[in-house]
Each structure stands twice: as structure tokens, then as C-alpha cells.
Design an enzyme around this catalytic site. Sequence first.
Site, PDB file in Angstrom:
ATOM      1  N   LEU A   1       0.739  -1.115   0.005  1.00  0.00           N
ATOM      2  CA  LEU A   1      -0.166   0.191  -0.100  1.00  0.00           C
ATOM      3  C   LEU A   1       1.075   1.286   0.003  1.00  0.00           C
ATOM      4  O   LEU A   1       1.705   1.497   1.006  1.00  0.00           O
ATOM      5  CB  LEU A   1      -0.846   0.115   1.177  1.00  0.00           C
ATOM      6  CG  LEU A   1      -2.034  -1.112   1.353  1.00  0.00           C
ATOM      7  CD1 LEU A   1      -2.582  -1.021   2.671  1.00  0.00           C
ATOM      8  CD2 LEU A   1      -2.709  -1.024   0.235  1.00  0.00           C
TER       9      LEU A   1
ATOM     10  N   ASP B   1      -7.288  -3.753  17.558  1.00  0.00           N
ATOM     11  CA  ASP B   1      -6.094  -3.229  17.832  1.00  0.00           C
ATOM     12  C   ASP B   1      -5.926  -1.950  17.179  1.00  0.00           C
ATOM     13  O   ASP B   1      -4.928  -1.462  16.501  1.00  0.00           O
ATOM     14  CB  ASP B   1      -4.808  -4.029  17.730  1.00  0.00           C
ATOM     15  CG  ASP B   1      -3.517  -3.675  18.222  1.00  0.00           C
ATOM     16  OD1 ASP B   1      -3.688  -2.646  19.036  1.00  0.00           O
ATOM     17  OD2 ASP B   1      -2.641  -4.281  17.948  1.00  0.00           O
TER      18      ASP B   1
END
Length: 282
Positions: free
Chosen positions: A90, A191
Site C-alpha cells: 500500500l 487493535d
Amino acid sequence: MSIQHILNDCGLNITNYEPLHGGDINRSYCLYGHTAKYFLKVNDARKYPCMFAKEVNGLHALHQNCTLTVPRVIKSADTQQDQWLLLEWLENGSPKTNFWQNFGTGLAMLHQKQQSFFGWHEDNFIGSLVQHNQQLPSWHLFYGECRIMPLVRDLFNTGSFSKQDVTSAELFCKRIEDLFPPEPPALLHGDLWSGNFMIASDGNAAIFDPAVYYGHREMDIGMTKLFRGFDTQFYDAYNGIYPLENGWQQRLQFAQLYPLLVHAVLFGGHYAGSARDIIRGV
């Protein structure tokens, strides 16, 4: 297994690679192919058995149920010594003007994906710790038995918590039902701190490194507030889609107790004191 053996096993034509910095569990690399880049992470399969297989399941769950960008899994494998996970690369980008609104909306929509139980179909990991995900019918049972008390016992066994701290934690768990408003089990990232999202090349948020389970949605919200890094527009947009119950700001500490206990087990220091204050303050 050497990096070259992993590259051969990937089945991709990799022309070059370079190590990446950061992270204390995995060895990470950027792989360069003829037409694409990839993200590879490797760790010790003996220390963290099936960690990446469980992460793959979490990434798939987010990808299937979330409008936010989630890195695509290309391949994962393990040997007797090493395990590795190959993801699409990414690229970093610049935030759109509505970046935070889109992010908050995306999280709210994820939390609207619900289940009849709290937990998950398997245990997984948060950081390097095993995260217990027994399927239970109520949040107070799940939060007490699968989140709070296992870590409290770990801290007691290492001398970071006293017997009085254990007793206080048991009393806290008896009050969980009164501390959190009733909510259906929501699909959580698990998380969601500022280190586990990035601004992708399209200007929107990408999320990764999940510790998924079905839980009380204020757990994700508490995590976003614990280490900061989320704009107020994020929460405004979230509440515009799936409003939090009144008093959520005052309950943040109760949702943050779990990640504080995780950090206390992993890193010690002031995290144990912060967790102790929440437990004793109820």
C-alpha cells in the site's frame, strides 16, 4: 528459512528486495516485482505458532465486511522454524478533505456487522500475546474471563501485580455488566491505534494488523483514544452513522483497561500502574 527461499516459494518474479525498519516481532521487507511491489513479514513459527494464519483470517474478515481499505493477502506459509505473510503493498498518500469522516463512517459500518456471541472462532494474537476468544453469550463474562483475568494472572505471576491487585480485578469483573451499556457483539478491528492505519494512495484510510473478534464496540473506540492520533471529525462521523451510548467518553478507561494490561505484560513500566488505577478506581 532464508529470505531467498521465501522469495522462491512466493511464486512471484521478484527482482529486488529491501528490509524495512520498525516492529519488534517481525522481520519486514519491501519486495519489488516487474509490475508491482509487495509487503513481506517473517517471524519465528516456534515462538508465535500460526500467528500469520490467524492474521490472514482477520484480514479476510475485515476485507469482506469493511468499506475501508484492507491489504490483500497474496500468500502465507509456515515451516517448522519460520512463518511468513505476503501482502499487497500500500502506497502512502495525502488525506482527502473528508478523510476523517470517511474513516469514522467506515468503522461505524464495520461495527454494524454483528454476531450472536462475543468472541471469535479461534484464538488469535494481539501483538505477541495470545488473545483468548472463547465464544460467550454476554460481554461481562467475555471481558472478564477472556480479556482481563488472564492478563492479571500473568502480571501476578511475574510479580508486577499483588494479590490485592488480583482481588481488585476480580471485583472489577463483577461490575462489568453495570459499567458497559448493553450492545450486540460487533465485529472489531481489535487493535485500532494510530500505528495500525495509514493514509493510502487514494486519500482514504487503510487498516491492518488486526486482532479481530466480536466484542463491545467501545473497545475499538477506547483504543483510538488511548494513544491519540484520531481527529474529532472521526468521532463525529462515527456517531452520525452508529451513535455511541451516552457517557461513552467517561467509559473510555474501562475499554482501555485491556490494552493497558497487554502493554503491562509486554513492556512493564507505567502501564501496570495505569491498569491498577482503573481496576481500583471502580
